[in-house]
Design an enzyme around this catalytic site. Sequence first.
Site, PDB file in Angstrom:
ATOM      1  N   GLU A   1       1.269  -0.449  -4.772  1.00 55.21           N
ATOM      2  CA  GLU A   1       0.653   0.274  -5.002  1.00 55.21           C
ATOM      3  C   GLU A   1       1.866   2.066  -6.022  1.00 55.21           C
ATOM      4  OE1 GLU A   1      -2.823   2.619  -3.674  1.00 55.21           O
ATOM      5  OE2 GLU A   1      -1.931   2.018  -2.623  1.00 55.21           O
TER       6      GLU A   1
ATOM      7  N   ASP B   1       0.649  -1.279  -0.837  1.00 54.73           N
ATOM      8  CA  ASP B   1      -0.418   0.206  -0.270  1.00 54.73           C
ATOM      9  C   ASP B   1       0.832   1.127   0.053  1.00 54.73           C
ATOM     10  OD1 ASP B   1      -2.258   1.526   0.736  1.00 54.73           O
ATOM     11  OD2 ASP B   1      -1.760   1.884   2.277  1.00 54.73           O
TER      12      ASP B   1
END
Length: 726
Positions: free
Chosen positions: A400, A364
């Site tokens: 990401e 993330d």
Amino acid sequence: MKKIANKKVVDQSRLHDIVVYPGEPYPLGATWDGDGVSFALYSENATGVELCLFDSADSETENVKIEIKEASHHVWHVYVPRLKPGQLYGYRVHGPFEPTVGLRFNPNKLLIDPYAKAISGTIQWHDALFGYTIGDPDEDLSFNGLDSGSYIPKSVVVSHYFDWEDVPAPEIPYHDTIIYETHVKGFSMLHPDIPDDIKGTYAGLAHPSSIAYLKKLGINAVELMPVHHFISDRHLQERGLSNYWGYNSIGFFAPDVRYSSSGTMGEQVLEFKNMVKELHKAGIEVILDVVYNHTGEGNHMGPTLSFRGVDNMSYYRLMDGRYYMDYTGTGNTLNARLPSVLRLIMDSLRYWITEMHVDGFRFDLASTLARELHEVDRLSAFFDIIHQDPVISQVKLIAEPWDIGHDGYQVGKFPIGWAEWNGRYRDCMRDFWRGADSMLAEFAERFTGSSDLYKGEYRRPTASINFITAHDGFTLNDLVSYNHKRNDENGEDNTDGEDHNRSWNCGQEGPTDDPMIIALRNKQKRNFLTTLFLSQGVPMLVAGDEWGRTQNGNNNAYCQDNEISWLNWDQADEELLGFTQKLIAFVKEHHSFRRKHWFRGVPIKGVGLEDIAWFLPEGTEMPDDNWNHDYAKSLGVFLNGKGIRHMDPKGEALYDDSFYMIFNAHYEPVKYTLPPEKYGTEWRKVIDTAECCVSDDGQILKPGDSVTVDSRSIMVFKHALAEQKI
């Protein structure tokens, strides 16, 4: 979730005169060796550390407090004989309370072990959890003497033993991987075939019905939204909501207890391991969505739960001592420049690989981890350490590739060995199918693996994780049903969530009874799915998109732990599900859509045809000046099955059928002439999104024949390998 009675794990009469040994500084955390437990905690600036032992999760205070006297290289360590798995513990750490210089020690706060392998429960919000006094005019500069032991879950000693039954990891290569992004709880909460006592748990995902569904769909990798133990924000709970997504970690080694059906005293670890084992038996990999960029402790006004109280300066990126750098939008950023934090992250990754047997990670806001000072540095220590690590470097690593900081959008800029969520693929395909002005050249780049992003760094098409939707944003159904978000249930006056979704409601906002609009929406869903799975790269499907799941227009359902987010299986569109199953099976049968290497666009030796060619409706190859037309909404693509250019596991060349694909995003039908005979002597229609068809017995056409492609639809034709000369 089952409620498990608290177990008495400590003989208090025995521990009143407990004998402790100095222990060793490695490994960090609590480690049971069969005779006792070693405890080790890193804190560079502490002046004292106390190990607190509890006899039940409900204990208001510790029954035994052990002063740790040994410290080696800033690691405080002690060994306690006769303790066993299931032992509950926490730490109290002494040191200066000087927030203006970054020191926030407060021994009144019981702290979760940063290396805890299991955590016994969830935060019970109370003012005592904060290091400062709530409401004091000095805010976080004030000192809070309330004891937090009654309100914070306890760390749990676990046993490493588990019978894996010698089940091997699937080890699926990237080019064969089909990722299914899902949520452990949301997947099975409403599943009619899952027993009630395991709905929404690791066991629910491991249930034979769940695995049978994934197998029939054709999935071979599940990407689980965060399962690291996380915090549900106080302000959400006060509004009757919760942090459903879980991007608020507090325990980087502990599987979240909320997804356990079997217990809270370490049983959650066994249940997670069993889930992985059952998925591996079915040939399905497990990829974890991990959040190492920040913790759930928030900014300077947040609670003291673990890292902040253990040693604030040794974990967080600080600004002027008192405040926190925030590249994540959550209040704080872990300082991946520091050796102690890098070790924490690497130890956590290795633990999930070696002990929990997971197959990869999706990071993330990965750009945050790459920041050395303020700039994103692809050669940062984070990447250096991962690349040289013989364990971590061998699993799937997916970034990401953005954060909210300056220059945080880093799509295409991660190092070799990494795959990335390709946000530019998502945006391009959404624009193409909604009819927005976009260049055909952009579509061609994204469809063929985004060579403009990855090829220059010696990466392969599989560096691109292609997706149309993700957990964050509209579902596929909502993408074709709403022009505007509908986030009122989140309680933020619809101000949260992305405003520019590149969506199109097909003529009416939200649900409709208009049969023409319904038909168009269904066709658009098939167009998106077909484009996704025919593109080069690694496809990622969001759970429920294969059968039309809706969130009623909510594009930021992070706080909706209810039927807005859960998969409602009773509402499944069986026709769309059947189409998706056939589509995935079709792609898995054909190496033409799963290439390891880049297209070259040059004639193949001995064949005289390019591995890929692009066509106008007239059946002629597209000239260069057509690529930059933003009004062009239609094109044909030829894939040469003799130009795959990679070997099977035995080293033999792979060949496949050739394909001719027509993509028409125009609002009117377009008449196409099939290409000349040198490209194929016979073409059989195998996919038609206008007819919801994936079949090997479709219409047969000859070179030069004409076919009318319906408005906003895709046709795919196959030239069988048996009819080709090799």
